[in-house]
Scaffold this active site. Structure first.
Site, mmCIF file in Angstrom:
data_model
loop_
_atom_site.group_PDB
_atom_site.id
_atom_site.type_symbol
_atom_site.label_atom_id
_atom_site.label_comp_id
_atom_site.label_asym_id
_atom_site.label_seq_id
_atom_site.Cartn_x
_atom_site.Cartn_y
_atom_site.Cartn_z
ATOM 1 N N PRO B 239 11.756 0.788 13.287
ATOM 2 C CA PRO B 239 12.815 1.745 13.641
ATOM 3 C C PRO B 239 12.222 2.867 14.509
ATOM 4 O O PRO B 239 11.375 3.629 14.043
ATOM 5 C CB PRO B 239 13.303 2.266 12.289
ATOM 6 C CG PRO B 239 12.261 1.885 11.301
ATOM 7 C CD PRO B 239 11.423 0.796 11.865
ATOM 8 N N VAL B 241 12.013 6.287 16.752
ATOM 9 C CA VAL B 241 12.570 7.618 16.987
ATOM 10 C C VAL B 241 11.828 8.188 18.181
ATOM 11 O O VAL B 241 10.614 8.017 18.275
ATOM 12 C CB VAL B 241 12.355 8.541 15.770
ATOM 13 C CG1 VAL B 241 12.796 9.952 16.088
ATOM 14 C CG2 VAL B 241 13.097 7.997 14.565
ATOM 15 N N ASP B 415 7.160 5.092 14.909
ATOM 16 C CA ASP B 415 7.721 4.137 13.955
ATOM 17 C C ASP B 415 8.108 4.908 12.699
ATOM 18 O O ASP B 415 7.242 5.383 11.962
ATOM 19 C CB ASP B 415 6.652 3.072 13.646
ATOM 20 C CG ASP B 415 7.150 2.004 12.682
ATOM 21 O OD1 ASP B 415 8.175 2.244 12.006
ATOM 22 O OD2 ASP B 415 6.500 0.945 12.604
ATOM 23 N N HIS B 416 9.404 5.045 12.468
ATOM 24 C CA HIS B 416 9.874 5.912 11.396
ATOM 25 C C HIS B 416 9.637 5.330 9.997
ATOM 26 O O HIS B 416 9.888 5.977 8.992
ATOM 27 C CB HIS B 416 11.361 6.233 11.580
ATOM 28 C CG HIS B 416 11.737 7.606 11.097
ATOM 29 N ND1 HIS B 416 11.127 8.212 10.025
ATOM 30 C CD2 HIS B 416 12.653 8.501 11.547
ATOM 31 C CE1 HIS B 416 11.661 9.407 9.820
ATOM 32 N NE2 HIS B 416 12.591 9.608 10.745
ATOM 33 N N ARG B 417 9.119 4.095 9.953
ATOM 34 C CA ARG B 417 8.778 3.565 8.637
ATOM 35 C C ARG B 417 7.591 4.323 8.057
ATOM 36 O O ARG B 417 7.491 4.529 6.860
ATOM 37 C CB ARG B 417 8.400 2.082 8.730
ATOM 38 C CG ARG B 417 9.564 1.158 8.958
ATOM 39 C CD ARG B 417 9.080 -0.266 9.139
ATOM 40 N NE ARG B 417 8.149 -0.396 10.254
ATOM 41 C CZ ARG B 417 7.623 -1.538 10.652
ATOM 42 N NH1 ARG B 417 7.904 -2.660 10.004
ATOM 43 N NH2 ARG B 417 6.807 -1.588 11.692
#
Lengths: 370, 446
Positions: B239, B241, B415-417
């Site tokens: 994901p 951002v 990577d928003h993880r």
């Protein structure tokens, strides 16, 4: 990228400069007699031609693979011409020049790379072991053989010495280091001949070994020498001395022949992906054949007639190799059952019968499998 | 194969298990005389670009494959008129290597070692005993399907249920060919993942594409294929951002000019990219978790204590992202040299495969295209990518007054993880602060 460790460039034993000047060395006596030097030149040229023909045959689909020796001719011819008939050599898979000196027929070399034989020659016929593809394991075979020579009491002035060939990449293998150690503690009559051609496939030497390879011997307790691997005189003189040392029971020596693989690792490799043309150009100036030719001309030991005759002989060899390679017969499918075990046994018989049955199950296969 | 002294050279497997090659260039033309071992063409395989030497002497009759074409191993590529006696007499039995005339469907399947397997090899002659024409499911109570893993993979890819396939291999083993045959026979059924043909008149659904000059079809291969796969994988796994920040880099530009005068940088290229790279390396040092990757299998975040700094490079062949190994350990002049080398190699198409793997964080310099900002897609397996925009003169409030300053935009995707908004923002803010006042850089590096 910077590296804080200073890597000292070690002393290189050299008797013949890249310009073809003979420089005697006090520790490595060498008499460049005309006939011998001319023979060495002939060996170098013929072996290069044989190699080039094999590369071409691979590109034409006649061989499955070929490992070119281009650039390493002097290391191989020089060291192999130092061998006595009773000496035993354990090669890796690129030692076509050594095979040549030991009298292995070119077609027997090619048969292996064509995939029509698993071996190709009788090791005892030439005192030249089969090619070893597994990296470095032949150093252990050689050490074991040398320990056998020792136990047979075959040492002395006219005794037997053993030599094994491997590359710089093999020095990263456990086998090679075990062989060094065993040979050292047993004082085995073996010469470790490392052709440092600077590249283990695509891995440069300085990423494999922090210290120069020849210095490693000191840690195991035997002498190590670095020799100019593109200098056929130096390779011969240094190897002869090391073999004599071994023969007389004084133990192993590590020779690092500093050379360069001018071609690809094998025909499956593309060296332009990992090294620069400037580097190749630098080594081209150190070519082993060019420098010997320069020496012969400079000393008036050979004329154009001689060079032309060698060239013509090389061409003929190329054609002969090509014709012989194409005429190599395919093995019969059931041959494999004869060649793995020394003696037949029931399980093998059963497998052979089953496979023969299978082959016979094809239409129009009457007797074709035998 | 031989018609009045005409011999054909079939494309050999030059690299242990290759199935095809592209003819790059021909060095001979019809009518030319060729000698044995004369180089006739260059081919590119999956492994290497190699030259092919002619196995015959004679006159070139025809080139059977055009430059630029990719053909399977075993395809005749050139015909040479050896004029009977003048040609190389070819001893009749040379069946081990390239067969003189391969059956049309013969091809080698790649294997891990060796020369590959000729799938046609067992099709040469018909078996006397026909295999039991019974699908595996009827054998016994439970369904026992015998098939090797690659065949199972093929079946999965083709949407074939192995239990319905009639095996032809020994002991009821399902072969590749069985799966293919089954797939072909059952093609129209919707079990295979295919788009159904529209029932209505299909207007220009698939007109012969080569005739339509208004469209061009570019085969997806090489760098393009790799880029596409990497982007899809990254974009639909991590994901993303993206945050933006405008920065006054007037001082950085001045430092760049000063560095250019210094002897340490005499033979290397010094650009703002160098200082951006250094600023990012400092930010990584302060916030190690930005230099990390997501290990899905082990459910772990892998924090790297080294930085292999990727630099996205546009080349003739497409996008490549080579990286500088251990960039965090390089003194500034060495970093400059590494950057110069890397871009030169990439442009010349000489990037070593090792340079393309193992990256940990990436910079993409979109400023060179005259662009301010964007939402870069992460390089596969990395947690952050920084885009550097163009540097341009802008009105800017500087010490309470409107001045003309050098301004750029930084865009950071993460990577928003594994990177939350706070961490991503801090990293971007740090890079910007360093570039606003490069003295920070000197102090920070220590």
């Amino acid at each position: 990228m910077s590296d804080s460790t200073v890597r000292e460039e070690p002393e290189l034993i050299q008797l013949l400069t890249p310009d073809g000047e003979y420089v005697p060395h006090p520790d490595y006596p060498f008499e460049p007699a005309t006939a011998q030097v001319r023979d060495l030149y002939r060996d170098l040229v013929l072996v290069r031609r044989l190699d080039a023909e094999a590369v071409a045959l691979q590109r034409q689909g006649e061989l499955g693979l070929w490992a070119s020796l281009l650039g390493q001719e002097a290391a191989q011819i020089g060291s192999a011409r130092a061998l006595e008939p009773q000496d035993m050599a354990f090669p890796s898979y690129r030692e076509h020049g050594v095979a040549w000196c030991r009298g292995v027929r070119p077609r027997d070399l090619l048969a292996m790379f064509r995939g029509v034989t698993n071996g190709g020659w009788d090791p005892y016929e030439h005192n030249f072991h089969l090619y070893t593809i597994v990296i470095g394991s032949q150093t252990l075979h050689a050490t074991g053989y040398a320990m056998g020579v020792q136990r047979d009491g075959a040492l002395g002035e006219d005794g037997t010495a053993v030599i094994t060939y491997f590359g710089d990449g093999a020095t990263s293998q456990g086998d090679t280091n075990e062989a060094f150690n065993y040979a050292a503690v047993n004082n085995a009559p073996v010469v470790f001949f490392c052709q440092n051609n600077q590249w283990a496939i695509s891995e440069p030497n300085d990423r494999q070994s922090k210290a120069p390879i020849y210095q490693r011997a000191a840690g195991f307790g035997f002498p190590g020498i670095r020799v100019d691997g593109n200098d056929v005189f130096a390779c011969l003189a240094v190897t002869r001395k090391a073999l004599q040392h071994a023969r007389e029971g004084q133990g192993p020596t590590l020779i690092e022949a500093f050379t360069y693989r001018m071609g690809a690792h094998t025909t499956s490799d593309d060296p332009t992906r990992y090294r620069t043309s400037a580097e190749i150009e630098e080594w081209r100036r150190k070519d082993p054949i060019a420098r010997l030719r320069a020496y012969l001309v400079r000393e008036g030991k050979a004329d154009d007639g001689f060079f032309d005759a060698v060239e013509a002989e090389a061409e003929k060899l190329g054609e002969q190799v090509r014709a012989e390679c194409r005429a190599l017969p395919d093995p019969a499918p059931l041959d494999i059952f004869r060649e793995v075990y020394a003696e037949p046994h029931r399980e093998l018989d059963r497998q052979r019968a089953e496979f023969a049955d299978y082959l016979a199950s094809f239409e129009g296969a009457e007797g074709a499998a035998r | 194969m031989t018609h009045q002294g005409i011999q054909q050279f079939v494309l050999p497997d030059v690299g242990e298990g290759l199935t095809e090659a592209e003819i790059l260039t021909w060095h001979v033309q019809p009518g030319d005389q060729v000698d044995v071992n004369q180089v006739i063409c260059e081919i590119e395989t999956a492994k290497a670009v190699v030259e092919l030497p002619s196995p015959f002497a004679g006159r070139v009759e025809a080139l059977l494959v055009e430059a630029g074409e990719t053909v399977p191993v075993g395809t005749p590529i050139i015909a040479v008129d050896t004029g009977g006696a003048a040609g190389e007499p070819r001893p009749e039995p040379a069946p081990a290597a390239a067969p003189a005339e391969p059956p049309a469907e013969e091809k080698r399947e790649p294997v891990l070692v060796g020369y590959g397997v000729k799938s046609g090899a067992t099709k040469r002659r018909a078996r006397r005993r026909t295999p039991s024409a019974v699908p595996a499911q009827t054998v016994g109570q439970r369904t026992v399907v015998l098939a090797k893993p690659p065949v199972r993979k093929l079946a999965k890819d083709l949407g074939v249920d192995l239990r319905t396939v009639v095996p032809s291999g020994p002991n009821g083993v399902i072969t590749r060919d069985d799966v293919r045959r089954h797939a072909e026979q059952n093609q129209p059924q919707p079990s295979a993942p295919r788009v159904p043909e529209p029932a209505a008149p299909a207007p220009a659904a698939s007109p012969a594409p080569e005739r339509d000059v208004r469209e061009e079809r570019i085969p997806v291969k090489g760098v393009l294929k790799h880029m596409a796969a990497a982007m899809v994988d990254s974009a639909f796994t991590a994901p993303h951002v993206t945050e933006f920040l405008q920065v006054d880099v007037t001082k950085t530009v001045k430092v760049v000019q000063k560095l250019r005068q210094r002897p340490e940088f005499a033979d290397v290229k010094v650009s703002p990219l160098l200082l951006v790279a250094r600023a990012l390396l400092i930010a990584v040092r302060r916030h190690p978790r930005i230099n990390a990757s997501w290990d899905e299998a082990n459910q772990e975040v892998v924090v790297k204590h080294y930085v292999n700094l990727g630099i996205a490079a546009a080349t003739d062949r497409g996008l490549v992202v080579p990286n500088i190994k251990d960039a965090d350990r390089l003194p500034l002049p060495d970093l400059a040299r590494a950057l110069t080398d890397l871009t030169e190699k990439a442009r010349a198409g000489q990037t070593a495969p090792a340079d393309l793997t193992g990256g940990t964080i990436t910079i993409t310099n979109i400023g060179v295209f005259g662009i301010d900002g964007g939402t870069p897609i992460l390089n596969r397996g990395e947690a952050a990518i920084l885009a550097l925009g163009q540097i341009r003169d802008m009105p800017w409030v500087h010490k309470g007054k409107i001045k003309i300053r050098k301004v750029t935009t930084l865009s950071l995707s993460f990577d928003h993880r594994l990177v939350d908004g706070e961490l991503g923002s801090k990293v971007l803010r740090d890079v910007a602060t360093i570039l606003e006042d490069p003295e920070e850089m000197v102090l920070a590096w220590g």
